[in-house]
Design a protein around this motif. Structure first.
Motif, PDB file in Angstrom:
ATOM      1  N   THR A  32      47.203  19.839  53.591  1.00 25.88           N
ATOM      2  CA  THR A  32      46.264  20.964  53.458  1.00 25.88           C
ATOM      3  C   THR A  32      46.974  22.189  52.899  1.00 25.88           C
ATOM      4  O   THR A  32      46.441  22.902  52.037  1.00 25.88           O
ATOM      5  N   VAL A  33      48.196  22.454  53.385  1.00 28.08           N
ATOM      6  CA  VAL A  33      48.990  23.574  52.891  1.00 28.08           C
ATOM      7  C   VAL A  33      49.235  23.439  51.394  1.00 28.08           C
ATOM      8  O   VAL A  33      49.018  24.386  50.620  1.00 28.08           O
ATOM      9  N   LEU A  34      49.668  22.263  50.971  1.00 26.24           N
ATOM     10  CA  LEU A  34      49.976  22.060  49.549  1.00 26.24           C
ATOM     11  C   LEU A  34      48.718  22.135  48.691  1.00 26.24           C
ATOM     12  O   LEU A  34      48.756  22.649  47.561  1.00 26.24           O
ATOM     13  N   ASP A  35      47.605  21.636  49.208  1.00 30.19           N
ATOM     14  CA  ASP A  35      46.339  21.680  48.458  1.00 30.19           C
ATOM     15  C   ASP A  35      45.862  23.124  48.283  1.00 30.19           C
ATOM     16  O   ASP A  35      45.444  23.519  47.181  1.00 30.19           O
ATOM     17  N   LEU A  36      45.927  23.920  49.364  1.00 32.72           N
ATOM     18  CA  LEU A  36      45.527  25.324  49.272  1.00 32.72           C
ATOM     19  C   LEU A  36      46.447  26.101  48.333  1.00 32.72           C
ATOM     20  O   LEU A  36      46.001  26.967  47.575  1.00 32.72           O
ATOM     21  N   ASP A  37      47.736  25.776  48.391  1.00 36.67           N
ATOM     22  CA  ASP A  37      48.676  26.456  47.502  1.00 36.67           C
ATOM     23  C   ASP A  37      48.393  26.116  46.040  1.00 36.67           C
ATOM     24  O   ASP A  37      48.474  26.994  45.162  1.00 36.67           O
ATOM     25  N   LYS A  38      48.056  24.862  45.792  1.00 34.92           N
ATOM     26  CA  LYS A  38      47.713  24.439  44.421  1.00 34.92           C
ATOM     27  C   LYS A  38      46.468  25.183  43.932  1.00 34.92           C
ATOM     28  O   LYS A  38      46.424  25.667  42.793  1.00 34.92           O
ATOM     29  N   LYS A  39      45.459  25.298  44.784  1.00 35.62           N
ATOM     30  CA  LYS A  39      44.234  26.020  44.413  1.00 35.62           C
ATOM     31  C   LYS A  39      44.539  27.501  44.183  1.00 35.62           C
ATOM     32  O   LYS A  39      44.005  28.119  43.259  1.00 35.62           O
ATOM     33  N   ARG A  40      45.384  28.063  45.040  1.00 33.29           N
ATOM     34  CA  ARG A  40      45.747  29.470  44.895  1.00 33.29           C
ATOM     35  C   ARG A  40      46.451  29.717  43.565  1.00 33.29           C
ATOM     36  O   ARG A  40      46.113  30.653  42.828  1.00 33.29           O
ATOM     37  N   LYS A  41      47.394  28.859  43.236  1.00 31.64           N
ATOM     38  CA  LYS A  41      48.143  29.020  41.976  1.00 31.64           C
ATOM     39  C   LYS A  41      47.249  28.801  40.763  1.00 31.64           C
ATOM     40  O   LYS A  41      47.366  29.509  39.761  1.00 31.64           O
ATOM     41  N   SER A  42      46.349  27.807  40.855  1.00 33.37           N
ATOM     42  CA  SER A  42      45.431  27.536  39.750  1.00 33.37           C
ATOM     43  C   SER A  42      44.505  28.726  39.515  1.00 33.37           C
ATOM     44  O   SER A  42      44.246  29.121  38.362  1.00 33.37           O
ATOM     45  N   THR A  43      44.023  29.304  40.614  1.00 39.18           N
ATOM     46  CA  THR A  43      43.149  30.482  40.508  1.00 39.18           C
ATOM     47  C   THR A  43      43.891  31.657  39.886  1.00 39.18           C
ATOM     48  O   THR A  43      43.353  32.373  39.037  1.00 39.18           O
ATOM     49  N   GLN A  44      45.129  31.845  40.322  1.00 38.32           N
ATOM     50  CA  GLN A  44      45.931  32.934  39.761  1.00 38.32           C
ATOM     51  C   GLN A  44      46.181  32.723  38.268  1.00 38.32           C
ATOM     52  O   GLN A  44      46.129  33.671  37.477  1.00 38.32           O
ATOM     53  N   LEU A  45      46.444  31.465  37.868  1.00 37.67           N
ATOM     54  CA  LEU A  45      46.670  31.156  36.450  1.00 37.67           C
ATOM     55  C   LEU A  45      45.427  31.458  35.626  1.00 37.67           C
ATOM     56  O   LEU A  45      45.514  32.061  34.543  1.00 37.67           O
ATOM     57  N   GLU A  46      44.259  31.037  36.130  1.00 29.40           N
ATOM     58  CA  GLU A  46      42.998  31.311  35.428  1.00 29.40           C
ATOM     59  C   GLU A  46      42.783  32.815  35.291  1.00 29.40           C
ATOM     60  O   GLU A  46      42.387  33.307  34.230  1.00 29.40           O
ATOM     61  N   ARG A  47      43.051  33.518  36.358  1.00 26.72           N
ATOM     62  CA  ARG A  47      42.886  34.971  36.348  1.00 26.72           C
ATOM     63  C   ARG A  47      43.828  35.604  35.326  1.00 26.72           C
ATOM     64  O   ARG A  47      43.433  36.491  34.554  1.00 26.72           O
ATOM     65  N   ASP A  48      45.092  35.175  35.310  1.00 21.96           N
ATOM     66  CA  ASP A  48      46.076  35.742  34.384  1.00 21.96           C
ATOM     67  C   ASP A  48      45.726  35.446  32.934  1.00 21.96           C
ATOM     68  O   ASP A  48      45.924  36.296  32.046  1.00 21.96           O
ATOM     69  N   GLN A  49      45.211  34.253  32.687  1.00 20.53           N
ATOM     70  CA  GLN A  49      44.826  33.891  31.319  1.00 20.53           C
ATOM     71  C   GLN A  49      43.658  34.756  30.838  1.00 20.53           C
ATOM     72  O   GLN A  49      43.637  35.214  29.684  1.00 20.53           O
ATOM     73  N   LEU A  50      42.690  34.972  31.720  1.00 22.36           N
ATOM     74  CA  LEU A  50      41.557  35.830  31.362  1.00 22.36           C
ATOM     75  C   LEU A  50      42.013  37.275  31.147  1.00 22.36           C
ATOM     76  O   LEU A  50      41.521  37.965  30.247  1.00 22.36           O
ATOM     77  N   GLN A  51      42.948  37.729  31.978  1.00 22.39           N
ATOM     78  CA  GLN A  51      43.455  39.091  31.818  1.00 22.39           C
ATOM     79  C   GLN A  51      44.170  39.247  30.478  1.00 22.39           C
ATOM     80  O   GLN A  51      44.042  40.269  29.800  1.00 22.39           O
ATOM     81  N   ALA A  52      44.925  38.199  30.097  1.00 20.23           N
ATOM     82  CA  ALA A  52      45.613  38.236  28.808  1.00 20.23           C
ATOM     83  C   ALA A  52      44.602  38.289  27.665  1.00 20.23           C
ATOM     84  O   ALA A  52      44.776  39.044  26.693  1.00 20.23           O
ATOM     85  N   GLU A  53      43.535  37.477  27.789  1.00 20.56           N
ATOM     86  CA  GLU A  53      42.486  37.509  26.764  1.00 20.56           C
ATOM     87  C   GLU A  53      41.827  38.880  26.708  1.00 20.56           C
ATOM     88  O   GLU A  53      41.544  39.415  25.619  1.00 20.56           O
ATOM     89  N   SER A  54      41.569  39.473  27.867  1.00 16.91           N
ATOM     90  CA  SER A  54      40.956  40.798  27.926  1.00 16.91           C
ATOM     91  C   SER A  54      41.838  41.844  27.249  1.00 16.91           C
ATOM     92  O   SER A  54      41.344  42.731  26.539  1.00 16.91           O
ATOM     93  N   ASN A  55      43.143  41.728  27.432  1.00 14.75           N
ATOM     94  CA  ASN A  55      44.074  42.672  26.811  1.00 14.75           C
ATOM     95  C   ASN A  55      44.049  42.563  25.294  1.00 14.75           C
ATOM     96  O   ASN A  55      44.083  43.568  24.573  1.00 14.75           O
ATOM     97  N   VAL A  56      43.956  41.305  24.804  1.00 12.62           N
ATOM     98  CA  VAL A  56      43.899  41.078  23.353  1.00 12.62           C
ATOM     99  C   VAL A  56      42.611  41.672  22.782  1.00 12.62           C
ATOM    100  O   VAL A  56      42.610  42.337  21.730  1.00 12.62           O
ATOM    101  N   ILE A  57      41.506  41.429  23.480  1.00 11.74           N
ATOM    102  CA  ILE A  57      40.214  41.938  23.006  1.00 11.74           C
ATOM    103  C   ILE A  57      40.199  43.459  23.012  1.00 11.74           C
ATOM    104  O   ILE A  57      39.688  44.094  22.072  1.00 11.74           O
ATOM    105  N   SER A  58      40.743  44.060  24.076  1.00 10.03           N
ATOM    106  CA  SER A  58      40.780  45.524  24.152  1.00 10.03           C
ATOM    107  C   SER A  58      41.563  46.106  22.981  1.00 10.03           C
ATOM    108  O   SER A  58      41.162  47.123  22.388  1.00 10.03           O
ATOM    109  N   LYS A  59      42.675  45.463  22.658  1.00 15.23           N
ATOM    110  CA  LYS A  59      43.451  45.924  21.510  1.00 15.23           C
ATOM    111  C   LYS A  59      42.668  45.761  20.219  1.00 15.23           C
ATOM    112  O   LYS A  59      42.683  46.638  19.332  1.00 15.23           O
ATOM    113  N   ARG A  60      41.936  44.632  20.103  1.00 14.79           N
ATOM    114  CA  ARG A  60      41.127  44.375  18.916  1.00 14.79           C
ATOM    115  C   ARG A  60      40.012  45.422  18.773  1.00 14.79           C
ATOM    116  O   ARG A  60      39.743  45.919  17.675  1.00 14.79           O
TER     117      ARG A  60
END
Length: 424
Positions: A32-60
């Motif tokens: 359960t610990v490893l599964d929650l950690d995997k979900k947490r990291k996956s969520t953080q990755l998705e969030r970071d990718q969207l933030q990076a896209e948002s930064n590119v768009i803002s610059k554009r």
């Protein structure tokens, strides 16, 4: 608290250690610990990718507005709004997964050191040594709960009147014996290089979680509910929490503190002849030693603390034994614990008077207690503590083992502190 990366990298070792503790559903909880950690990291990755896209768009958008392409810039802004909404959702999911993960980790005890014996109860503890001579008492020997009445030095009935069962009143030479022991233990600790501190005896929730009393021992602690504070079960809690959220330097080690405090434990469910008199109380006095150590030195320091507590028992001329606790008898936060027990010649049984434990980085992870190593990298410290000593059973053993037909002789080492050599 166990570290997730340690669980992931040492899954079988952690599982084996929890099984040595007889910890139920260990494998399921670890997954359960490893599964929650995997979900947490996956969520953080998705969030970071969207933030990076948002930064590119803002610059554009900025470039488009600079070039006068306002209409195209407005069209792109719609995508920015969608991204911000998604980022918020991922941030909320991340917080949820992180809190769930923390709560699960709180349920996991520390992993025992490899030398800890397997076992389910105190009957399976490993005897390390016995020392001292058990005294041969006179025919009319009495347990301490009778001696204290004979000499009017501790009054349990008066304690019941004032507070309830388990809160004795120390009187006359009984009170002076308490004070003498406290001063003796503090003086000995100072000689051994410990710095004396006088900490609060009420702590907040963060302190309880920091050293592992919460949520594991919540039912055993007295709570001041209006202020969300807890009466301490041991000075370990406030003294160790002095270093919560602290970053040390490697040159700071070892850190050695000693403190005297009253201690408070509800001891719910305790009953029977084994808890008569001073054998188990709701309020008692204790001198506690605490060390913050470099991970490479903590087990050497544990042995040093073990020998130090033995030296106190030797100076009090009390027969004692040292036990290494088995997996099923260890405290929740400990990686390795030695118990010291003194022999009561009147009760004809061993009485635990001290536990000396190495928690490795289990408490430090909760406390965020770190240090900079030689490479300048952050690393968790190790924490250790020990009773040096708890007074009630020491008093019981002194009274019982030193009695004769006419009274009770006091240990020679205490006489300068007491101002008398006998009771009676």
């Amino acid at each position: 608290m166990l570290q997730v990366n340690f669980i992931e990298e040492n899954f079988e070792q952690v599982l084996e250690g929890l099984r040595k503790r007889n910890f139920a559903h260990a494998e399921s909880i670890l997954h359960t610990v490893l599964d929650l950690d995997k979900k947490r990291k996956s969520t953080q990755l998705e969030r970071d990718q969207l933030q990076a896209e948002s930064n590119v768009i803002s610059k554009r958008i900025g470039l488009l507005l600079r070039d006068g392409n306002k209409e195209e810039a407005e069209n792109i802004k719609a995508r920015t709004s969608e991204i911000k909404s998604s980022i918020k959702q991922f941030e909320e999911q991340y917080v949820t997964y992180e809190e769930e993960l923390k709560q699960v980790l709180y349920t996991l005890p520390n992993v025992p050191h490899s030398s800890v014996p397997a076992g389910k109860s105190a009957d399976d503890n490993e005897l390390i040594l016995e020392s001292g001579t058990i005294p041969a008492l006179h025919q009319g020997k009495k347990p301490h709960w009778e001696l204290i009445k004979d000499f009017d030095i501790i009054d349990f009935d008066l304690g019941v009147k004032i507070s309830g069962a388990g809160f004795p009143v120390y009187k006359g030479k009984g009170a002076r014996l308490q004070r003498a022991l406290v001063n003796f233990f503090l003086d000995e600790a100072q000689k051994a290089g410990y710095t004396e501190v006088q900490p609060p005896i009420l702590v907040n929730e963060d302190s309880g979680y920091g050293t592992g009393q919460l949520p594991d021992k919540e039912g055993q602690m007295y709570e001041a509910t209006a202020d969300k504070l807890y009466l301490i079960p041991t000075a370990e809690v406030p003294i160790t929490n002095m270093y919560r959220d602290v970053i040390l330097q490697e040159s700071d080690f070892p850190i050695k503190n000693v403190g005297f405090t009253p201690c408070f434990r509800r001891e719910a469910g305790s009953w029977g002849a084994h808890v008569r008199g001073l054998n188990r109380l709701h309020q008692f006095d204790k001198v506690e030693i605490v060390q913050i150590a470099h991970p490479d030195q903590s087990y050497e320091i544990l042995e040093e603390m073990n020998l130090y507590v033995q030296s106190l028992l030797n100076k009090l001329n009390l027969p004692y034994r040292v036990l290494k606790l088995c997996g099923g008898d260890m405290g929740f936060t400990s990686a390795l614990t030695y118990d010291m027990e003194v022999y009561s010649a009147a009760q004809e049984r061993w009485l635990e008077v001290s536990s000396v434990s190495n928690f490795e980085n289990f408490q430090a992870n909760r406390l965020k207690l770190r240090f900079k190593n030689e490479e300048g990298k952050m690393q968790l410290a190790h924490t250790l503590n020990g009773s040096a000593l708890a007074l009630p059973r020491i008093v019981a053993a002194i009274l019982e083992n030193n009695q004769d037909e006419n009274g009770i002789s006091m240990p020679e080492i205490l006489q300068p502190y007491l101002g008398f050599d006998r009771i009676g």
